[in-house]
Design a protein around this motif. Structure first.
Motif, mmCIF file in Angstrom:
data_model
loop_
_atom_site.group_PDB
_atom_site.id
_atom_site.type_symbol
_atom_site.label_atom_id
_atom_site.label_comp_id
_atom_site.label_asym_id
_atom_site.label_seq_id
_atom_site.Cartn_x
_atom_site.Cartn_y
_atom_site.Cartn_z
ATOM 1 N N ARG A 184 0.855 -1.185 0.000
ATOM 2 C CA ARG A 184 0.000 0.000 0.000
ATOM 3 C C ARG A 184 0.894 1.239 0.000
ATOM 4 N N ALA A 238 -1.541 6.910 0.557
ATOM 5 C CA ALA A 238 -2.888 6.532 0.126
ATOM 6 C C ALA A 238 -3.181 5.109 0.583
ATOM 7 N N PRO A 239 -3.127 4.843 1.898
ATOM 8 C CA PRO A 239 -3.292 3.474 2.388
ATOM 9 C C PRO A 239 -4.655 2.868 2.080
ATOM 10 N N ALA A 240 -5.674 3.718 1.954
ATOM 11 C CA ALA A 240 -7.013 3.206 1.684
ATOM 12 C C ALA A 240 -7.475 3.547 0.269
ATOM 13 N N GLU A 241 -6.528 4.043 -0.551
ATOM 14 C CA GLU A 241 -6.872 4.430 -1.916
ATOM 15 C C GLU A 241 -5.957 3.695 -2.890
ATOM 16 N N THR A 242 -6.029 4.033 -4.158
ATOM 17 C CA THR A 242 -5.209 3.349 -5.145
ATOM 18 C C THR A 242 -3.775 3.858 -5.106
#
Length: 290
Positions: free
Chosen positions: A111, A115-119
């Protein structure tokens, strides 16, 4: 960068976007005898470095993953370290093209820290925007897009190995089809010279071959062009030294990066080496053939 002083200890700040090779560069510097300090909070570093006289070279690794990182804080830290009288600071920025950074993240399935929760695409773009002012401040910019770990090691050793910091010269060749290398100071376009590619017996050769070099040098414009570039380089070298620079990168480009640019890079490097200069050569489009 401060004026060059042989008594000053090297202090290298290594930074750049995630995935560009910062950790590998830190490891190489550590192997060269640098004390490596990696990813400490920015607020602790001035006290750590300046609290006592530096007795050995230091490499500081910093990027956006540092807990208290901000562009402004890093620029402030650089200003503080630049004013430290007992060390000579070099800001080394490891860079890579966005698509290369993205591919490296895809290969590792990691990751992106921004942007751990995004692309990963969002993270790469976000980080490149964040790091742009640092990139512009860098003393030495190394584009690792086309370098493997061994080639990166060779580049780091070229610039920072003991005894190699007087003024190192790098002469490169490249193809305009793949774009201008990022980490160069001067670029010369030699596409106006006669192209050996159109000679069937020369097409499979490259500019390191004497037949190709003879063909390129036979162009009546070659002599004046080469003499002017060599004269300009010789004129600039003392100015770079007086400025305290430790490196000068020169690149020649042609259509395919195989013949004309390679010939110019080889002949310029040879002339400078005969002057007693420390010169390295890199042919981007011939990598794997050398």
């Amino acid at each position: 960068m401060q004026e060059h002083n042989e008594t000053l200890m090297p202090l290298v700040l290594v930074t750049g976007p995630s995935g560009a090779g910062r950790s590998s560069a830190i490891n190489v510097l550590e192997d060269l005898g640098f004390e490596a300090i990696d990813n400490l909070p920015l607020r602790l570093l001035p006290r750590l470095v300046i609290s006592e006289e530096i007795k050995s070279p230091i490499a500081l690794g910093l990027d956006s993953r540092n807990r208290d990182f901000s562009t402004e804080a890093l620029l402030d830290l650089i200003a503080v370290l630049e004013g430290y009288q007992h060390a000579q600071l070099t800001v080394l920025y490891l860079d890579a093209r966005p698509e290369v950074l993205l591919r490296r993240y895809s290969e590792t399935r990691r990751r992106h820290p921004l942007a751990p929760a995004e692309t990963p695409e969002i993270g790469v773009k976000r980080e490149l925007d964040l790091m742009r002012p640092i990139r512009e401040r860098a003393d030495l910019l190394l584009d690792t897009s086309d370098l493997n770990v061994h080639q990166l090691k060779a580049e780091i050793e070229h610039w920072f190995a003991p005894g190699g910091r007087s003024l190192a010269l790098s002469v490169q060749s490249f193809s305009y089809k793949r774009g201008i290398p990022h980490s160069v100071d001067m670029v010369f376009d030699c596409r106006f010279l006669t192209n050996p590619y159109w000679q069937e017996k020369l097409r499979s050769l490259n500019g390191r071959d004497s037949a190709v070099q003879a063909h390129v040098m036979n162009d009546p414009r070659y002599g004046e062009f080469f003499d002017r570039v060599l004269g300009l380089t010789r004129m600039l070298l003392p100015a770079y030294r007086e400025e305290g620079k430790s490196h000068l990168s020169i690149a020649f480009g042609c259509t395919g990066g195989q013949h004309r640019s390679v010939t110019l890079a080889e002949t310029l490097a040879k002339a400078l080496a005969e002057d007693g200069q420390q010169v390295s050569i890199r042919h981007r489009e011939l990598q794997g053939q050398q």
